[in-house]
Design an enzyme around this catalytic site. Structure first.
Site, short mmCIF file in Angstrom:
data_model
loop_
_atom_site.label_atom_id
_atom_site.label_comp_id
_atom_site.label_asym_id
_atom_site.label_seq_id
_atom_site.Cartn_x
_atom_site.Cartn_y
_atom_site.Cartn_z
N LYS A 116 0.82 -1.25 -0.07
CA LYS A 116 0.19 -0.05 -0.04
C LYS A 116 0.85 1.34 0.03
CE LYS A 116 -4.12 -2.22 2.52
NZ LYS A 116 -4.67 -2.08 3.79
N TYR A 163 -12.54 -2.57 -2.94
CA TYR A 163 -13.14 -2.31 -1.55
C TYR A 163 -14.46 -2.45 -1.65
CZ TYR A 163 -8.08 -2.03 0.50
OH TYR A 163 -7.05 -2.17 0.81
N PHE A 190 -15.24 3.50 7.86
CA PHE A 190 -13.78 3.86 7.60
C PHE A 190 -13.63 3.99 5.79
CE2 PHE A 190 -13.87 -0.56 8.40
CZ PHE A 190 -13.62 -1.35 7.31
N ARG A 249 -1.52 -14.11 3.97
CA ARG A 249 -2.44 -13.75 4.93
C ARG A 249 -1.84 -14.01 6.45
NH1 ARG A 249 -6.79 -10.29 4.22
NH2 ARG A 249 -7.69 -10.66 6.13
N THR A 294 -5.22 -7.32 10.61
CA THR A 294 -5.58 -6.19 9.99
C THR A 294 -5.28 -4.93 10.84
OG1 THR A 294 -7.85 -7.39 9.18
CG2 THR A 294 -7.65 -4.89 9.17
N ARG A 327 2.72 -6.77 9.51
CA ARG A 327 2.13 -5.58 10.14
C ARG A 327 2.60 -5.67 11.69
NH1 ARG A 327 -3.70 -7.25 7.57
NH2 ARG A 327 -3.88 -5.73 5.83
N ASN A 368 -1.65 0.00 7.26
CA ASN A 368 -1.21 -1.44 7.66
C ASN A 368 -0.57 -1.97 6.60
OD1 ASN A 368 -3.32 -2.01 6.10
ND2 ASN A 368 -4.60 -3.28 7.52
N HIS A 410 -2.21 -5.37 1.43
CA HIS A 410 -3.38 -6.04 1.16
C HIS A 410 -3.01 -7.38 0.78
CE1 HIS A 410 -7.42 -7.18 -0.16
NE2 HIS A 410 -6.89 -7.61 -1.39
P1 IDP Z 1 -7.54 -6.76 5.60
O1 IDP Z 1 -6.66 -5.83 4.92
O2 IDP Z 1 -6.77 -7.52 6.89
O3 IDP Z 1 -8.39 -7.79 5.01
P2 IDP Z 1 -10.32 -5.74 5.99
O4 IDP Z 1 -11.14 -5.79 7.04
O5 IDP Z 1 -10.52 -6.37 4.64
O6 IDP Z 1 -8.68 -6.25 6.24
O7 IDP Z 1 -10.13 -4.19 5.63
C1 IDP Z 1 -9.29 -3.30 4.58
C2 IDP Z 1 -8.75 -2.19 4.90
O8 IDP Z 1 -9.40 -1.44 5.43
C3 IDP Z 1 -7.56 -2.69 6.06
O9 IDP Z 1 -6.49 -3.45 5.56
C4 IDP Z 1 -7.45 -1.33 6.69
O10 IDP Z 1 -6.37 -0.74 5.55
C5 IDP Z 1 -8.89 -0.67 6.52
N1 IDP Z 1 -9.45 -0.80 7.66
C6 IDP Z 1 -10.27 -2.09 8.21
N2 IDP Z 1 -10.73 -1.64 9.25
C7 IDP Z 1 -10.52 -0.53 9.58
C8 IDP Z 1 -10.90 0.15 10.86
O11 IDP Z 1 -11.74 -0.24 11.76
N3 IDP Z 1 -10.42 1.53 10.56
C9 IDP Z 1 -9.86 2.21 9.77
N4 IDP Z 1 -9.62 1.29 8.79
C10 IDP Z 1 -9.71 -0.05 8.64
MG MG Z 2 -9.79 -7.75 3.24
#
Ligand code: IDP
Ligand code: MG
Length: 140
Positions: free
Chosen positions: A9, A49, A57, A86, A92, A103, A113, A116
């Site tokens: 990212k 997304y 968010f 993963r 996350t 991470r 973070n 992806h």
């Molecule tokens: P992942 O990347 O571990 O699969 P997802 O739940 O699919 O996590 O969320 C996608 C992306 O959205 C995350 O990697 C992060 O950048 C962002 N994100 C997820 N949850 C939050 C949150 O609660 N606050 C702010 N950003 C979030």
């Molecule tokens: Mg995801």
């Protein structure tokens, strides 16, 4: 062989961590079969997304992923490549991510973070088609 999509990212590219992250994944034994340094536009970000549309968010996430170039890759391994990636990414929320994960070692904030990775084989297929249609669709 199974393929998965990885996005290094904007925060990771900005911080000069792309090499470190690529090294971790390729040292594991995964092979890069496609890659591109690419500024993801809003339309592609929203499609990628889509599952998060309507969440608090979502707008912040779309702004973040489009703010500067990402390093997008297709990685290949002998099986369950998405799961290997993963596990190497960690949870996350970097506050919950185990030490030793990308991470867990390198990030502090849930939005920023670093990485992806597709979360299933079906997601991997769809995301590879979205980001690298030239490799998945026959030329017309
Ligand atoms: P992942 O990347 O571990 O699969 P997802 O739940 O699919 O996590 O969320 C996608 C992306 O959205 C995350 O990697 C992060 O950048 C962002 N994100 C997820 N949850 C939050 C949150 O609660 N606050 C702010 N950003 C979030
Ligand atoms: Mg995801």
């Amino acid at each position: 062989m199974e393929k998965t999509l990885v996005i290094i990212k904007p925060d990771a590219v900005e911080r000069g961590l792309a090499g470190e992250i690529i090294s971790r994944l390729t040292n594991k034994g995964l092979k890069i079969v496609a890659c591109e340094l690419r500024l993801i536009d809003k339309d592609l970000a929203r499609r990628h997304y889509k599952e998060h549309e309507g969440k608090t968010f979502y707008d912040e996430l779309v702004d973040f992923i489009t703010r500067s170039p990402s390093f997008v890759m297709v990685l290949e391994g002998p099986g369950e490549t998405w799961k290997i990636v993963r596990n190497m990414m960690g949870a996350t929320d970097p506050a919950e991510a185990a030490p030793g994960t990308i991470r867990g070692d390198l990030a502090l904030e849930v939005t920023e973070n670093l990485i992806h990775g597709s979360d299933s084989q079906d997601a991997a297929q769809a995301e590879i088609e979205l980001f690298f249609p030239q490799f998945t669709k026959p030329a017309s």
